[in-house]
Design a protein around this motif. Structure first.
Motif, PDB file in Angstrom:
ATOM      1  N   LYS A  68       1.123  -1.322  -0.559  1.00 19.86           N
ATOM      2  CA  LYS A  68       0.139  -0.183  -0.403  1.00 19.86           C
ATOM      3  C   LYS A  68       0.753   0.957   0.549  1.00 19.86           C
ATOM      4  O   LYS A  68       0.635   2.506   1.100  1.00 19.86           O
ATOM      5  N   CYS A  69       1.991   1.094  -1.223  1.00 19.59           N
ATOM      6  CA  CYS A  69       2.858   2.855  -1.040  1.00 19.59           C
ATOM      7  C   CYS A  69       1.894   3.557  -1.357  1.00 19.59           C
ATOM      8  O   CYS A  69       2.684   4.984  -0.392  1.00 19.59           O
ATOM      9  N   HIS A  72      -0.145   4.708   1.572  1.00 25.39           N
ATOM     10  CA  HIS A  72       1.475   5.431   2.913  1.00 25.39           C
ATOM     11  C   HIS A  72       2.107   7.325   2.501  1.00 25.39           C
ATOM     12  O   HIS A  72       2.326   7.365   3.509  1.00 25.39           O
ATOM     13  N   CYS A  73       2.111   7.096   0.695  1.00 28.62           N
ATOM     14  CA  CYS A  73       2.521   8.041   0.576  1.00 28.62           C
ATOM     15  C   CYS A  73       1.506   9.874   1.021  1.00 28.62           C
ATOM     16  O   CYS A  73       2.293  10.563   1.590  1.00 28.62           O
ATOM     17  N   ALA A  75      -0.961   9.494   3.805  1.00 36.68           N
ATOM     18  CA  ALA A  75      -0.968   9.851   5.098  1.00 36.68           C
ATOM     19  C   ALA A  75       0.103  10.235   5.403  1.00 36.68           C
ATOM     20  O   ALA A  75      -0.131  11.159   6.554  1.00 36.68           O
ATOM     21  N   ARG A  76       1.709  10.060   4.618  1.00 31.99           N
ATOM     22  CA  ARG A  76       2.626  10.760   5.525  1.00 31.99           C
ATOM     23  C   ARG A  76       1.871  12.565   5.563  1.00 31.99           C
ATOM     24  O   ARG A  76       3.083  13.475   5.996  1.00 31.99           O
TER      25      ARG A  76
END
Length: 123
Positions: A68-69, A72-73, A75-76
């Protein structure tokens, strides 16, 4: 920029699943169903691209696998996609040094479109 369209972000890694996610996002963009933006720029903190992600527009996130990259990007920067799809959940296998077939992507794209078009259930 087409603010009436949802944004679409996709994985674009080296596996067949990642490249399928990218191809689907491109197709959504080219067919005028969503506007594709750059997840690498969001993950890298490029401010104009982060502003776009944080603009409040609906977001469709397409991840190729369970890592799930894309999620995650986003979410940052405190962004959560309205619709998040992980292609491995559609039965797409993550294969290195392999290309997906036209039949594989067509089946996944058709299923994905039907899920995008579904209205979330009222709570």
């Amino acid at each position: 920029m087409q603010p009436e369209l949802p944004l679409v972000y996709s994985c674009s890694g080296c596996s067949s699943a990642a490249q399928m996610a990218n191809s689907i996002a491109l197709r959504l963009d080219r067919e005028g169903r969503a506007e594709m933006s750059c997840i690498a720029g969001v993950g890298g903190g490029v401010q104009p691209l982060v502003r776009t992600a944080k603009s409040g527009r609906p977001i469709i996130a397409l991840d190729g696998c369970a890592l799930k990259c894309v999620a995650h990007c986003l979410a940052r920067h405190g962004v959560v996609a309205e619709r998040h799809f992980v292609l491995s959940g559609f039965g797409v296998e993550k294969k290195k040094q392999h290309l997906f077939s036209a039949e594989e992507i067509e089946g996944v794209y058709t299923r994905l479109l039907s899920e995008i078009d579904e209205k979330p259930a009222a709570v």
